[in-house]
Write a protein that holds these residues in place. Structure first.
Motif, PDB file in Angstrom:
ATOM      1  N   ASP A  40     -47.907 -25.205  -5.911  1.00 32.46           N
ATOM      2  CA  ASP A  40     -49.187 -24.505  -5.959  1.00 32.46           C
ATOM      3  C   ASP A  40     -49.289 -23.385  -4.922  1.00 32.46           C
ATOM      4  O   ASP A  40     -50.290 -22.690  -4.862  1.00 32.46           O
ATOM      5  CB  ASP A  40     -50.342 -25.485  -5.729  1.00 32.46           C
ATOM      6  N   ASP A  62     -48.096 -20.513  -4.683  1.00 30.32           N
ATOM      7  CA  ASP A  62     -48.244 -19.159  -5.195  1.00 30.32           C
ATOM      8  C   ASP A  62     -49.452 -19.006  -6.110  1.00 30.32           C
ATOM      9  O   ASP A  62     -49.670 -17.955  -6.686  1.00 30.32           O
ATOM     10  CB  ASP A  62     -46.976 -18.730  -5.931  1.00 30.32           C
ATOM     11  N   LYS A  63     -50.252 -20.045  -6.243  1.00 24.93           N
ATOM     12  CA  LYS A  63     -51.406 -20.007  -7.145  1.00 24.93           C
ATOM     13  C   LYS A  63     -52.695 -19.784  -6.374  1.00 24.93           C
ATOM     14  O   LYS A  63     -52.815 -20.154  -5.222  1.00 24.93           O
ATOM     15  CB  LYS A  63     -51.517 -21.319  -7.926  1.00 24.93           C
ATOM     16  N   VAL A  86     -56.128 -21.211  -6.063  1.00 29.83           N
ATOM     17  CA  VAL A  86     -56.713 -22.505  -6.403  1.00 29.83           C
ATOM     18  C   VAL A  86     -58.229 -22.429  -6.346  1.00 29.83           C
ATOM     19  O   VAL A  86     -58.825 -22.198  -5.299  1.00 29.83           O
ATOM     20  CB  VAL A  86     -56.199 -23.624  -5.466  1.00 29.83           C
ATOM     21  N   ARG A 127     -57.691 -16.025 -16.195  1.00 28.75           N
ATOM     22  CA  ARG A 127     -56.221 -16.004 -16.273  1.00 28.75           C
ATOM     23  C   ARG A 127     -55.682 -14.652 -16.717  1.00 28.75           C
ATOM     24  O   ARG A 127     -54.560 -14.287 -16.363  1.00 28.75           O
ATOM     25  CB  ARG A 127     -55.727 -17.100 -17.207  1.00 28.75           C
ATOM     26  N   GLN A 134     -51.858 -16.667 -12.297  1.00 32.37           N
ATOM     27  CA  GLN A 134     -51.431 -17.818 -11.506  1.00 32.37           C
ATOM     28  C   GLN A 134     -52.595 -18.683 -11.017  1.00 32.37           C
ATOM     29  O   GLN A 134     -52.422 -19.532 -10.164  1.00 32.37           O
ATOM     30  CB  GLN A 134     -50.576 -17.361 -10.316  1.00 32.37           C
ATOM     31  N   VAL A 135     -53.786 -18.515 -11.588  1.00 27.58           N
ATOM     32  CA  VAL A 135     -54.948 -19.274 -11.164  1.00 27.58           C
ATOM     33  C   VAL A 135     -54.870 -20.717 -11.653  1.00 27.58           C
ATOM     34  O   VAL A 135     -54.343 -21.000 -12.725  1.00 27.58           O
ATOM     35  CB  VAL A 135     -56.272 -18.615 -11.644  1.00 27.58           C
ATOM     36  N   LYS A 136     -55.378 -21.629 -10.830  1.00 26.45           N
ATOM     37  CA  LYS A 136     -55.443 -23.051 -11.183  1.00 26.45           C
ATOM     38  C   LYS A 136     -56.827 -23.556 -10.810  1.00 26.45           C
ATOM     39  O   LYS A 136     -57.342 -23.254  -9.732  1.00 26.45           O
ATOM     40  CB  LYS A 136     -54.383 -23.842 -10.427  1.00 26.45           C
ATOM     41  N   SER A 165     -53.291 -25.150 -16.380  1.00 24.66           N
ATOM     42  CA  SER A 165     -54.142 -24.383 -15.474  1.00 24.66           C
ATOM     43  C   SER A 165     -55.355 -25.140 -14.973  1.00 24.66           C
ATOM     44  O   SER A 165     -56.003 -24.703 -14.028  1.00 24.66           O
ATOM     45  CB  SER A 165     -54.637 -23.110 -16.165  1.00 24.66           C
TER      46      SER A 165
END
Length: 171
Positions: free
Chosen positions: A42, A44-45, A47, A71, A76-78, A104
């Motif tokens: 995670d 690189d995401k 959050v 997105r 890269q969103v979570k 995601s």
């Protein structure tokens, strides 16, 4: 516990002679001593964290339904959703499946206090779309953890989050 609650009581013409606002507190030491880092997968995401009862009126379906749009701008969103199920979990899971967001969106449900504090520390933004909060302790906890807040401008949210300072309020 907030000016919002006071206004509700006053507007209901309840026979109250005196108000004392006593807001809930946050133990800052709890957030300062918890050392949580993003997991490798995670790191690189971006959050997004939503902490709320999984219940009607909390705006969680709107957050999940917004994820395809988010997105497109931030692939890269979570989104991580934490909270005890009050009847909305299956609805949220169906939206995730229908939108193809299994990679995601993660719905953790109810977690322990240390896990919640660690989640705040791992988050980049707290998203809170509730239509009403008496105080919004999760807003205060996110701010205590150093996490900026995006919240619906409703209930007591403006009492906890200063728009364009500690967070952003939306209608």
């Amino acid at each position: 516990i907030s000016p919002q609650e006071q206004a509700l009581i006053e507007n209901a013409n309840m026979p109250v002679k005196r108000f004392e606002l006593i807001s809930p507190g946050v133990d800052m030491a709890e957030f300062e001593t918890t050392l949580a880092k993003k997991e490798k997968n995670d790191a690189d995401k971006l959050v997004l964290l939503a902490v709320s009862r999984l219940a009607p009126g909390k705006g969680l379906p709107e957050i999940v339904n917004a994820m395809p749009v988010i997105r497109k701008e931030i692939p890269q969103v979570k989104l991580i959703i934490i909270g005890e199920d009050f009847g909305e979990r299956s609805k949220l899971e169906n939206i995730v499946k229908k939108q193809g967001l299994q990679n995601s969106v993660e719905i953790l449900g109810k977690v322990s206090r240390p896990e919640l504090v660690a989640a705040y520390k791992k988050a980049d933004i707290l998203v809170h779309a509730s239509y009403y909060e008496a105080f919004g302790i999760v807003l205060a906890e996110a701010l205590a953890a150093g996490v900026p807040v995006v919240a619906r401008n409703a209930g007591s949210a403006p009492y906890v989050v200063t728009d364009k300072s500690s967070g952003l309020l939306f209608k």
